[in-house]
Design a protein around this motif. Structure first.
Motif, PDB file in Angstrom:
ATOM      1  N   ALA A   7      68.492  53.603  -0.873  1.00 17.26           N
ATOM      2  CA  ALA A   7      68.566  52.261  -1.450  1.00 17.26           C
ATOM      3  C   ALA A   7      68.071  52.297  -2.879  1.00 17.26           C
ATOM      4  CB  ALA A   7      67.724  51.286  -0.630  1.00 17.26           C
ATOM      5  N   SER A   8      68.662  51.451  -3.695  1.00 16.66           N
ATOM      6  CA  SER A   8      68.313  51.486  -5.118  1.00 16.66           C
ATOM      7  C   SER A   8      68.744  50.194  -5.790  1.00 16.66           C
ATOM      8  CB  SER A   8      69.028  52.693  -5.749  1.00 16.66           C
ATOM      9  OG  SER A   8      68.903  52.685  -7.139  1.00 16.66           O
ATOM     10  N   LEU A   9      68.051  49.805  -6.847  1.00 13.52           N
ATOM     11  CA  LEU A   9      68.524  48.630  -7.583  1.00 13.52           C
ATOM     12  C   LEU A   9      68.242  48.757  -9.070  1.00 13.52           C
ATOM     13  CD1 LEU A   9      66.378  45.442  -6.781  1.00 13.52           C
ATOM     14  CD2 LEU A   9      65.523  47.757  -6.659  1.00 13.52           C
ATOM     15  N   THR A  10      68.892  47.896  -9.827  1.00  7.81           N
ATOM     16  CA  THR A  10      68.671  47.887 -11.273  1.00  7.81           C
ATOM     17  C   THR A  10      67.594  46.862 -11.598  1.00  7.81           C
ATOM     18  OG1 THR A  10      70.138  46.028 -11.774  1.00  7.81           O
ATOM     19  CG2 THR A  10      71.158  48.202 -11.642  1.00  7.81           C
ATOM     20  N   GLN A  11      67.069  46.968 -12.769  1.00  8.18           N
ATOM     21  CA  GLN A  11      66.321  45.853 -13.353  1.00  8.18           C
ATOM     22  C   GLN A  11      67.212  44.614 -13.323  1.00  8.18           C
ATOM     23  OE1 GLN A  11      63.171  45.903 -15.374  1.00  8.18           O
ATOM     24  NE2 GLN A  11      63.557  43.723 -15.027  1.00  8.18           N
ATOM     25  N   PHE A  12      66.678  43.504 -12.788  1.00  7.21           N
ATOM     26  CA  PHE A  12      67.409  42.240 -12.852  1.00  7.21           C
ATOM     27  C   PHE A  12      67.021  41.513 -14.143  1.00  7.21           C
ATOM     28  CE2 PHE A  12      68.352  41.185  -8.077  1.00  7.21           C
ATOM     29  CZ  PHE A  12      68.983  42.399  -7.948  1.00  7.21           C
ATOM     30  N   GLY A  13      67.934  40.690 -14.643  1.00  9.25           N
ATOM     31  CA  GLY A  13      67.616  39.916 -15.845  1.00  9.25           C
ATOM     32  C   GLY A  13      68.839  39.752 -16.712  1.00  9.25           C
ATOM     33  N   HIS A 176      63.347  39.869 -12.595  1.00  8.57           N
ATOM     34  CA  HIS A 176      63.772  39.222 -13.839  1.00  8.57           C
ATOM     35  C   HIS A 176      62.561  38.605 -14.547  1.00  8.57           C
ATOM     36  CE1 HIS A 176      66.890  36.249 -15.822  1.00  8.57           C
ATOM     37  NE2 HIS A 176      66.017  36.706 -16.678  1.00  8.57           N
ATOM     38  N   ILE A 177      61.791  37.808 -13.804  1.00  6.33           N
ATOM     39  CA  ILE A 177      60.637  37.112 -14.392  1.00  6.33           C
ATOM     40  C   ILE A 177      59.359  37.781 -13.880  1.00  6.33           C
ATOM     41  CG2 ILE A 177      59.418  34.911 -14.535  1.00  6.33           C
ATOM     42  CD1 ILE A 177      62.192  33.589 -14.016  1.00  6.33           C
ATOM     43  N   ARG A 178      58.667  38.435 -14.761  1.00  8.47           N
ATOM     44  CA  ARG A 178      57.460  39.157 -14.335  1.00  8.47           C
ATOM     45  C   ARG A 178      56.216  38.515 -14.929  1.00  8.47           C
ATOM     46  NH1 ARG A 178      57.347  45.302 -14.574  1.00  8.47           N
ATOM     47  NH2 ARG A 178      55.682  44.782 -13.126  1.00  8.47           N
ATOM     48  N   LYS A 179      56.051  37.245 -14.648  1.00  6.90           N
ATOM     49  CA  LYS A 179      54.952  36.495 -15.233  1.00  6.90           C
ATOM     50  C   LYS A 179      54.433  35.543 -14.178  1.00  6.90           C
ATOM     51  CE  LYS A 179      54.367  33.208 -18.733  1.00  6.90           C
ATOM     52  NZ  LYS A 179      54.988  32.261 -19.636  1.00  6.90           N
ATOM     53  N   GLU A 180      53.141  35.603 -13.919  1.00 12.70           N
ATOM     54  CA  GLU A 180      52.567  34.668 -12.951  1.00 12.70           C
ATOM     55  C   GLU A 180      52.575  33.255 -13.524  1.00 12.70           C
ATOM     56  OE1 GLU A 180      49.112  35.669 -10.811  1.00 12.70           O
ATOM     57  OE2 GLU A 180      49.423  37.843 -10.926  1.00 12.70           O
ATOM     58  N   VAL A 181      52.675  32.289 -12.634  1.00 15.78           N
ATOM     59  CA  VAL A 181      52.559  30.888 -13.065  1.00 15.78           C
ATOM     60  C   VAL A 181      51.535  30.200 -12.157  1.00 15.78           C
ATOM     61  CG1 VAL A 181      54.888  30.655 -14.015  1.00 15.78           C
ATOM     62  CG2 VAL A 181      54.504  30.186 -11.586  1.00 15.78           C
ATOM     63  N   SER A 182      50.820  29.243 -12.716  1.00 15.70           N
ATOM     64  CA  SER A 182      49.826  28.497 -11.931  1.00 15.70           C
ATOM     65  C   SER A 182      50.499  27.286 -11.285  1.00 15.70           C
ATOM     66  CB  SER A 182      48.692  28.025 -12.835  1.00 15.70           C
ATOM     67  OG  SER A 182      49.200  27.042 -13.725  1.00 15.70           O
ATOM     68  N   LEU A 183      49.811  26.689 -10.348  1.00 11.83           N
ATOM     69  CA  LEU A 183      50.324  25.485  -9.702  1.00 11.83           C
ATOM     70  C   LEU A 183      50.581  24.410 -10.754  1.00 11.83           C
ATOM     71  CD1 LEU A 183      50.987  24.261  -6.941  1.00 11.83           C
ATOM     72  CD2 LEU A 183      48.627  23.464  -6.802  1.00 11.83           C
ATOM     73  N   ASP A 184      49.678  24.335 -11.702  1.00  8.05           N
ATOM     74  CA  ASP A 184      49.818  23.333 -12.752  1.00  8.05           C
ATOM     75  C   ASP A 184      51.049  23.622 -13.625  1.00  8.05           C
ATOM     76  OD1 ASP A 184      48.696  20.960 -13.972  1.00  8.05           O
ATOM     77  OD2 ASP A 184      48.389  22.261 -15.731  1.00  8.05           O
ATOM     78  N   ASP A 185      51.252  24.910 -13.935  1.00  3.94           N
ATOM     79  CA  ASP A 185      52.455  25.299 -14.700  1.00  3.94           C
ATOM     80  C   ASP A 185      53.715  24.788 -14.000  1.00  3.94           C
ATOM     81  OD1 ASP A 185      50.967  26.751 -16.539  1.00  3.94           O
ATOM     82  OD2 ASP A 185      51.261  28.675 -15.511  1.00  3.94           O
ATOM     83  N   ILE A 204      69.289  32.550 -13.992  1.00  4.13           N
ATOM     84  CA  ILE A 204      70.626  33.160 -14.018  1.00  4.13           C
ATOM     85  C   ILE A 204      70.451  34.623 -14.425  1.00  4.13           C
ATOM     86  CG2 ILE A 204      72.828  33.184 -15.262  1.00  4.13           C
ATOM     87  CD1 ILE A 204      72.481  30.087 -15.483  1.00  4.13           C
ATOM     88  N   SER A 205      70.875  35.530 -13.568  1.00  2.00           N
ATOM     89  CA  SER A 205      70.550  36.941 -13.791  1.00  2.00           C
ATOM     90  C   SER A 205      71.764  37.849 -13.671  1.00  2.00           C
ATOM     91  CB  SER A 205      69.518  37.401 -12.753  1.00  2.00           C
ATOM     92  OG  SER A 205      68.423  36.529 -12.681  1.00  2.00           O
ATOM     93  N   ASP A 206      71.666  38.994 -14.314  1.00  2.00           N
ATOM     94  CA  ASP A 206      72.593  40.104 -14.112  1.00  2.00           C
ATOM     95  C   ASP A 206      71.861  41.140 -13.271  1.00  2.00           C
ATOM     96  OD1 ASP A 206      74.055  38.744 -16.075  1.00  2.00           O
ATOM     97  OD2 ASP A 206      73.203  39.975 -17.681  1.00  2.00           O
ATOM     98  N   GLY A 207      72.595  41.899 -12.492  1.00  6.54           N
ATOM     99  CA  GLY A 207      71.914  42.955 -11.755  1.00  6.54           C
ATOM    100  C   GLY A 207      72.775  43.539 -10.661  1.00  6.54           C
ATOM    101  N   SER A 208      72.302  44.629 -10.114  1.00  9.07           N
ATOM    102  CA  SER A 208      73.030  45.314  -9.049  1.00  9.07           C
ATOM    103  C   SER A 208      72.047  45.984  -8.097  1.00  9.07           C
ATOM    104  CB  SER A 208      73.971  46.368  -9.661  1.00  9.07           C
ATOM    105  OG  SER A 208      74.657  47.082  -8.654  1.00  9.07           O
ATOM    106  N   ALA A 209      72.447  46.066  -6.835  1.00 10.03           N
ATOM    107  CA  ALA A 209      71.642  46.730  -5.810  1.00 10.03           C
ATOM    108  C   ALA A 209      72.581  47.500  -4.896  1.00 10.03           C
ATOM    109  CB  ALA A 209      70.855  45.703  -5.006  1.00 10.03           C
ATOM    110  N   SER A 210      72.163  48.667  -4.457  1.00  9.27           N
ATOM    111  CA  SER A 210      73.025  49.491  -3.594  1.00  9.27           C
ATOM    112  C   SER A 210      72.251  50.033  -2.404  1.00  9.27           C
ATOM    113  CB  SER A 210      73.572  50.694  -4.387  1.00  9.27           C
ATOM    114  OG  SER A 210      74.465  50.272  -5.390  1.00  9.27           O
ATOM    115  N   ILE A 211      72.927  50.116  -1.282  1.00 10.71           N
ATOM    116  CA  ILE A 211      72.347  50.791  -0.114  1.00 10.71           C
ATOM    117  C   ILE A 211      73.410  51.682   0.522  1.00 10.71           C
ATOM    118  CG2 ILE A 211      70.638  48.987   0.408  1.00 10.71           C
ATOM    119  CD1 ILE A 211      72.452  47.929   2.581  1.00 10.71           C
ATOM    120  N   LEU A 212      72.955  52.767   1.132  1.00  8.60           N
ATOM    121  CA  LEU A 212      73.863  53.643   1.871  1.00  8.60           C
ATOM    122  C   LEU A 212      73.595  53.465   3.359  1.00  8.60           C
ATOM    123  CD1 LEU A 212      76.060  55.840   1.825  1.00  8.60           C
ATOM    124  CD2 LEU A 212      74.220  57.545   1.733  1.00  8.60           C
ATOM    125  N   MET A 213      74.646  53.095   4.094  1.00  6.36           N
ATOM    126  CA  MET A 213      74.502  52.847   5.528  1.00  6.36           C
ATOM    127  C   MET A 213      75.270  53.904   6.329  1.00  6.36           C
ATOM    128  SD  MET A 213      74.907  48.662   5.525  1.00  6.36           S
ATOM    129  CE  MET A 213      75.180  48.572   7.303  1.00  6.36           C
TER     130      MET A 213
END
Lengths: 378, 378
Positions: A7-13, A176-185, A204-213
């Motif tokens: 299994a593998s994926l790209t950076q989303f974003g 895609h979003i690697r930033k914590e947000v607070s409840l207030d945010d 709205i994101s671009d990205g790809s993910a693959s698995i081998l079954m």
């Protein structure tokens, strides 16, 4: 049954790469080890025509990957394409048509402006509902209001879904979003569909993910740590959402969950990846799947029980909410996260002793749902 | 294995009805008898986004047909979508995920002008070949020239494919073009891609075709005359058609044919439905499938051996050439014709003692091919 062996994926974003390069990026680690073993490719994608001006995507992708002679198809079920593709891949293996299936989920959405993306996505609504201005966010808004009123749920509990998912996403190098947000945010950000705010919807994101079954009897010849698919099932509901008697019921999700549980024999789960296109959906889906007690799902969020170290960790990957939601890739990416969790390879997001997990891939507003249950044993 | 127990199609042609109404028209005769027995729907369609501004087609169609609770997916493989959908439906039955699958092939193309339709279809070509102006008709032109030169084939023999298919189509109440043409008509009509003329290419059509598939052990509870699918297999080839060593080889077709023959154990056929998007393709495909002797396929046409009363009747339905080619519907419509032939219900087009037939559903210019072999016994 069947197993996931790689299994593998790209950076989303927002990605500069083409649809083809994204598909290549996610599948290359699998191809490096198993190129000659692949005898069918299922491409999970919904909008290559609308977003990228490309048709016949599956054949173009196999050619691009130098898998010219490997048969392929494209499976579409909008946001639920990933789960549907896994169901099809399992069927192809069960029927003996293929001995191994590479599932590539891919979508490149950032080619269009936000308004145009929204317009494309809205084309999945029935003409009748589309014409009166119903949109997926407006349905989520309605669902949140009904849920709060019916169960006395606190607004903060719903917003807490976004807080938790952003926290998890911040630990996921592919999110895609690697930033914590607070409840207030969350509560104070722009309202998209009252009461839900910007941070409560997926980007709205671009990205790809693959698995081998592969078939489970072949799995150990691919890896010493296969992740077995113990159950996979689909449920459906009306596309006329205004016809549904109870917006909170999520019939398709419930049915898919019940069928997949029966198939797997599993009754309790160490983690789950749900379809949190909007925060409220994660709670209502969790209840429909029996992961959270009905009407009390919101309380789990107040008490941290869906956190990575909680009673039932949900969306350790960051979910659609933070990881992003490239339509055709999302359901496959859920299986990548499940694969990592069961193998103990999820890094900072690792759930302790994660052996059995569930993922929910959903189309429309519950128009269709596929539940996949995975574990470390067949 | 599996069986077809009911089949139906719409009039092909320029239709006023919507995509949804076409899907309904073809499936209604099946729903009238078997509505409660359907537990999965596969929609074969490629271009609902491009031609009709619709996504999530499978869910919208099930809702439109009041099959809201029946799980569904869309399967796309451009012109070969129909064959791919049959392969997926068989897999779903084999794996036990479904006990009956309704396959609905549908496409509504006439919403766009011819030039725009051509542009949409060209989006299946690899960017590299698209950019140098290669089109599917130009490849057919090249193929015809190579074929004539290599085998000394007569131009008239190729044109004769159109004469025969129009004659058959004139007998098919569902065909788009129901008018016979003479050899002279074909040869003297407008040249589209030298030497091939207008009558040698399929028209742009709207239409839908549906079949109901069940496991063979259940078939007799649906009908006293099931048509059994004895073999179905897919082959693939490079999308970079200019990379192929031999344009006449049609590797995907040959491989799919060999695999389907092995699966079925069948060695001779009473009729065949081929993918005659252009006249020359029918001949080259017939050779790749072993229905016509290599390099001599053209002679069969000079001698009438592919006519309804010939040695190996090809495209009794009129084929894509005369019946029309609504992309997602074509491969399913081939199975409808096969169903009618094997049951002896093909009217004026009936092949005497038709018991076993073959159909070829193809994507791109042989980028992908699915061969389905049917017969009156399991």
């Amino acid at each position: 049954m069947v197993a996931i062996v790689s299994a593998s994926l790209t950076q989303f974003g927002k990605r500069r790469e083409s649809l083809f390069d994204l598909a290549k990026e996610s599948s290359l680690p699998i191809l490096r080890s198993f190129r000659d073993d692949i005898d069918f490719v299922v491409v999970s994608n919904s909008y290559s025509g609308e977003f990228n001006g490309v048709s016949g995507l599956n054949n173009l992708v196999t050619t691009y990957l130098s898998l010219d002679y490997v048969p392929s198809i494209r499976v579409d079920n909008t946001s639920g394409s990933g789960g549907s593709s896994v169901l099809v891949a399992k069927s192809l293996l069960d029927s003996g048509i293929a001995r191994s299936v590479l599932v590539i989920g891919v979508e490149k959405m950032s080619t269009l402006k936000t308004r145009d993306v929204t317009s494309v996505i809205s084309s999945l609504l029935p003409p009748r509902e589309r014409s009166v201005g119903i949109s997926v966010p407006s349905l989520a808004s309605l669902m949140a209001k009904i849920y709060m009123e019916k169960y006395g749920a606190k607004r903060e509990a719903i917003a807490q879904v976004a807080v938790k998912n952003h926290r998890n996403g911040a630990k996921n190098p592919y999110a895609h979003i690697r930033k914590e947000v607070s409840l207030d945010d969350v509560l104070s950000s722009t309202v998209v569909a009252d009461p839900l705010t910007q941070f409560e919807f997926c980007p709205i994101s671009d990205g790809s993910a693959s698995i081998l079954m592969v078939r489970d009897q072949d799995a150990l010849s691919f890896t010493s740590k296969p992740v077995y698919i113990k159950g996979v099932a689909m449920g459906s509901d009306s596309s006329h959402i205004t016809d549904r008697e109870n917006l909170l019921e999520m019939r398709s999700v419930r049915i898919a969950g019940e069928k997949a549980r029966r198939m797997s024999g599993v009754t309790r789960f160490d983690f789950a990846e749900l379809h949190d296109m909007a925060t409220i959906l994660e709670i209502v889906e969790g209840e429909a799947l029996g992961l959270l007690r009905e009407g009390e799902g919101w309380k789990y969020y107040m008490e941290g029980e869906t956190d990575i170290d909680g009673e039932i960790p949900i969306n350790t990957s960051g979910g659609l909410n933070s990881k992003g939601h490239p339509i055709g890739a999302s359901g496959v990416a859920q299986l990548v996260e499940s694969f990592l969790q069961v193998r103990g390879e999820a890094g900072d997001r690792q759930v302790k002793n994660a052996r059995v997990g569930l993922s929910l891939s959903m189309a429309g507003f519950g128009n269709s749902a596929t539940v996949t249950i995975v574990g470390d044993e067949p």
